[in-house]
Design a protein around this motif. Structure first.
Motif, PDB file in Angstrom:
ATOM      1  N   UNK A 153     100.861  33.621  69.646  1.00 27.84           N
ATOM      2  CA  UNK A 153     100.784  32.984  67.866  1.00 27.84           C
ATOM      3  C   UNK A 153     100.867  31.176  67.715  1.00 27.84           C
ATOM      4  N   UNK A 154     102.327  30.545  68.222  1.00 25.94           N
ATOM      5  CA  UNK A 154     102.968  29.070  67.359  1.00 25.94           C
ATOM      6  C   UNK A 154     102.024  28.856  68.422  1.00 25.94           C
ATOM      7  N   UNK A 155     101.784  29.123  69.969  1.00 24.43           N
ATOM      8  CA  UNK A 155     101.061  28.186  71.137  1.00 24.43           C
ATOM      9  C   UNK A 155      99.483  28.203  70.457  1.00 24.43           C
ATOM     10  N   UNK A 156      98.809  29.080  69.953  1.00 20.11           N
ATOM     11  CA  UNK A 156      97.757  29.109  68.869  1.00 20.11           C
ATOM     12  C   UNK A 156      97.389  28.179  67.978  1.00 20.11           C
ATOM     13  N   UNK A 157      98.979  28.420  67.227  1.00 15.59           N
ATOM     14  CA  UNK A 157      98.795  27.411  66.266  1.00 15.59           C
ATOM     15  C   UNK A 157      99.411  25.964  66.423  1.00 15.59           C
TER      16      UNK A 157
ATOM     17  N   UNK B  27      95.577  24.625  67.669  1.00 14.95           N
ATOM     18  CA  UNK B  27      94.926  24.208  66.587  1.00 14.95           C
ATOM     19  C   UNK B  27      95.070  23.066  66.322  1.00 14.95           C
ATOM     20  N   UNK B  28      96.360  22.964  65.537  1.00 13.04           N
ATOM     21  CA  UNK B  28      96.820  21.849  65.241  1.00 13.04           C
ATOM     22  C   UNK B  28      96.593  20.489  65.699  1.00 13.04           C
ATOM     23  N   UNK B  29      96.916  20.605  67.283  1.00 17.35           N
ATOM     24  CA  UNK B  29      96.375  19.508  67.920  1.00 17.35           C
ATOM     25  C   UNK B  29      95.534  19.023  68.468  1.00 17.35           C
ATOM     26  N   UNK B  30      94.173  20.460  68.015  1.00 18.32           N
ATOM     27  CA  UNK B  30      93.065  19.945  68.189  1.00 18.32           C
ATOM     28  C   UNK B  30      92.938  18.995  67.069  1.00 18.32           C
ATOM     29  N   UNK B  31      93.210  19.661  65.456  1.00 15.20           N
ATOM     30  CA  UNK B  31      92.640  19.247  64.449  1.00 15.20           C
ATOM     31  C   UNK B  31      93.465  17.023  64.606  1.00 15.20           C
ATOM     32  N   UNK B  32      94.378  17.018  64.941  1.00 12.84           N
ATOM     33  CA  UNK B  32      94.741  16.156  65.151  1.00 12.84           C
ATOM     34  C   UNK B  32      93.987  15.136  66.116  1.00 12.84           C
ATOM     35  N   UNK B  33      93.931  15.778  67.249  1.00 11.65           N
ATOM     36  CA  UNK B  33      92.842  14.449  68.279  1.00 11.65           C
ATOM     37  C   UNK B  33      91.490  14.629  67.520  1.00 11.65           C
TER      38      UNK B  33
END
Length: 326
Positions: free
Chosen positions: A170-174, A177-183
Motif C-alpha cells: 500500500x505504501x508503494x502504491x501510495x 501515486x504521489x510520484x506521479x502527481x509530483x511528476x
C-alpha cells in the motif's frame, strides 16, 4: 521445474525467478492479466490501471504515465491500459511457477533450508520463528517462554509477514501515486515556464513595435513642423527681396536724376537753364517724395511663434506604463 523438461529447479533459481515475476508496484507476483508496456517491462493490469488513473483523473481521450522500472513515458489512447497487449508468455511462466511451488510444498523440506533461517541472538541454537507484537521485532520461542518477551504478545512470522507486506504494498502504491502527481506538477511547471518565455518574447516584440510607431509619428510630425518653418522663412525672405528690389530701383532712378540735374547745372546756358529749371525742380521734388518707401515690418526676422510646447507630451511619455487590468 524446468519449462521444457519438467525437472525441479534449484531453490536459488526459483527465488531469482520469483523476483523476475514480481510486479514493481505491488511487489507481489504478477496478477493476471499481465500487460506489456512499450518499453518491454511488465505490470499487473490492475496496478497499471491504478497508476494510470492517478496520473489522469479525467481520461476522456487517453493519457500518459511513466514506467515505474525505467521511467519511459507510456502514451495510452482512449482504451487506457485495456489497450495494452497481454504478455501470455509471462502468464504461462507464472502458472508453471505456481505448479512448481505446489509440488515443493508437498515434498519434505530440504535439510539445508533451516540453515538459511536467521538464529536468535540470545539463544543461538534456536531459529527466529515468531514475531513480538509488543516490541515490534522478530524473536524465537525460548525468548517468549523464558526470555525478555515472556510477557509480550506474539504472532506467527507468516501472519506478520503478510500483514507488513500488504502495508508495504500500500505504501508503494501510495508513493507511486504521489510520484506521479509530483511528476505531473513538474511537467506542468516546465510547460508554464516555456509559455512564460514565449509570452515574454511576444510582449518584447509588441513593445518594440509600439515604440517604433511612436518614433515614426514623431518623425512625421517633426517633418511637418520643419516644413512650416521653411515656408515661413521663404515667405518672409520673398517679401524682403521684393522690398529690396524696389529700393534698388528707386536708388537707380535717383542717381540718374542727380546726374541729369548735375549736367544741367554745368553745361546749360542761362536761358536754357532757366527754361529747364522749373520742370527739373518739380521732378526732383516728386522723386524725393517717392523715396519714402515702406519699411520692413518690425520683428520680421523673429520666428519665436513657431516654438513647440512639448511639456505636456513629455509628461505623458514620462508616465507611460503598461495597461492596468480592469
Amino acid at each position: 521445474m524446468d519449462i521444457q523438461t519438467g525437472a525441479l529447479v534449484p531453490l536459488g533459481a526459483m527465488e531469482s525467478l520469483e523476483k523476475q515475476l514480481s510486479c514493481p508496484i505491488c511487489l507481489d507476483m504478477f496478477t493476471k492479466p499481465v500487460v506489456i508496456l512499450p518499453c518491454q517491462h511488465n505490470l499487473c493490469r490492475g496496478c497499471a490501471n491504478d497508476l494510470y488513473e492517478s496520473r489522469n483523473p479525467y481520461h476522456f481521450s487517453g493519457g500518459t504515465f511513466r514506467c515505474p522500472t525505467c521511467r519511459f513515458e507510456v502514451v495510452l489512447d482512449r482504451h487506457g491500459v485495456y489497450g495494452l497487449q497481454r504478455n501470455l508468455l509471462v502468464e504461462n511462466i507464472i502458472d508453471v511457477y505456481k505448479q512448481q511451488q505446489e509440488r515443493r510444498e508437498e515434498d519434505p523440506p530440504l535439510k539445508d533450508a533451516d540453515s538459511e533461517q536467521p538464529r536468535c541472538k540470545e539463544h543461538e541454537e534456536e531459529h527466529i520463528n515468531i514475531y513480538c507484537l509488543s516490541c515490534q521485532t522478530p524473536t524465537c520461542s525460548l525468548c517468549k517462554v523464558f526470555g525478555q518477551h515472556r510477557d509480550c504478545s506474539v504472532s506467527p512470522l507468516a501472519a506478520v509477514y503478510q500483514s507488513q507486506k500488504n502495508e508495504l504494498r500500500a505504501a508503494v502504491e501510495l508513493l507511486a501515486a504521489a510520484s506521479g502527481s509530483v511528476q505531473a506538477a513538474v511537467e506542468q511547471m516546465e510547460e508554464t515556464r516555456r509559455r512564460l518565455e514565449e509570452n515574454a518574447e511576444l510582449q518584447r516584440r509588441r513593445l518594440g513595435e509600439s515604440f517604433d510607431l511612436l518614433f515614426a509619428l514623431l518623425e512625421q510630425k517633426k517633418m511637418q513642423l520643419l516644413e512650416r518653418v521653411d515656408a515661413e522663412q521663404r515667405d518672409r525672405t520673398a517679401a524682403l527681396q521684393a522690398l529690396r528690389e524696389r529700393y534698388r530701383q528707386q536708388l537707380q532712378q535717383s542717381q540718374q536724376l542727380q546726374e541729369k540735374l548735375q549736367q544741367n547745372l554745368q553745361n546749360c546756358g542761362v536761358a536754357q537753364f532757366l527754361v529747364a529749371a522749373k520742370p527739373l525742380q518739380e521732378e526732383a521734388r516728386r522723386a524725393a517724395q517717392e523715396n519714402q518707401l515702406q519699411r520692413p515690418e518690425a520683428g520680421l526676422e523673429s520666428l519665436e511663434h513657431l516654438q513647440v510646447d512639448s511639456q505636456q507630451l513629455e509628461a505623458l511619455l514620462a508616465h507611460m506604463d503598461f495597461k492596468k487590468d480592469e
